[in-house]
Scaffold this motif. Structure first.
Motif, PDB file in Angstrom:
ATOM      1  N   GLN A  39       0.842  -1.183   0.000  1.00  0.00           N
ATOM      2  CA  GLN A  39       0.000   0.000   0.000  1.00  0.00           C
ATOM      3  C   GLN A  39       0.879   1.234   0.000  1.00  0.00           C
ATOM      4  O   GLN A  39       1.647   1.450   0.955  1.00  0.00           O
ATOM      5  N   LYS A  43      -2.960   5.511  -1.560  1.00  0.00           N
ATOM      6  CA  LYS A  43      -3.482   4.551  -2.526  1.00  0.00           C
ATOM      7  C   LYS A  43      -4.053   3.332  -1.829  1.00  0.00           C
ATOM      8  O   LYS A  43      -3.790   3.089  -0.652  1.00  0.00           O
ATOM      9  N   GLU A  44      -4.835   2.558  -2.568  1.00  0.00           N
ATOM     10  CA  GLU A  44      -5.398   1.348  -2.003  1.00  0.00           C
ATOM     11  C   GLU A  44      -4.355   0.243  -1.973  1.00  0.00           C
ATOM     12  O   GLU A  44      -3.389   0.245  -2.739  1.00  0.00           O
ATOM     13  N   ARG A  45      -4.582  -0.711  -1.079  1.00  0.00           N
ATOM     14  CA  ARG A  45      -3.700  -1.867  -1.016  1.00  0.00           C
ATOM     15  C   ARG A  45      -3.825  -2.660  -2.309  1.00  0.00           C
ATOM     16  O   ARG A  45      -4.927  -2.865  -2.826  1.00  0.00           O
ATOM     17  N   GLU A  46      -2.683  -3.121  -2.826  1.00  0.00           N
ATOM     18  CA  GLU A  46      -2.709  -3.868  -4.073  1.00  0.00           C
ATOM     19  C   GLU A  46      -1.938  -5.178  -3.950  1.00  0.00           C
ATOM     20  O   GLU A  46      -0.984  -5.291  -3.184  1.00  0.00           O
TER      21      GLU A  46
END
Length: 118
Positions: A39, A43-46
């Protein structure tokens, strides 16, 4: 109950390498798949990569393929993420995750910081 403990993060210059480790314990049947997520700030966790304990099948996000390698040591209950040719956009908190199947990650480590300077 599955417990996951990450280690190995830090600061590295672009183009450098880092090695992340995740030590897993407990709940063997609940951690057939081990994975790494990240993350970045704001931003979103990817998803980054995953591996199955017994077959060793791997999956990589397109952004890290050819640069990162995931592996596991069943005897040590450890999953390792070797990160090469690091880029500033790889910066973030990296989380180890575990679950019974790919896409069903139910257990998470606390996360470890990786910072890549330009």
């Amino acid at each position: 109950q599955v417990q996951l403990v990450e280690s190995g993060g830090g600061l590295v210059q672009a183009g450098g390498s880092l090695r992340l480790s995740c030590a897993a314990s407990g709940g063997t049947l609940s951690r057939n798949v081990l994975g790494w997520f990240r993350q970045a700030p704001g931003k979103e966790r990817e998803f980054v990569s995953s591996i199955t304990w017994y077959g060793g099948s791997t999956i990589y996000a397109r952004s890290v393929k050819e640069r990162f390698t995931i592996s596991r040591d069943n005897a040590k209950n450890t999953v390792v993420l070797e990160m090469n040719s690091l880029k500033p956009e790889d910066t973030g908190v990296y989380y180890c995750a575990a679950g019974p199947e790919v896409g069903q990650f139910a257990y998470w480590g606390q996360g470890i910081q990786v910072t890549v300077s330009s």
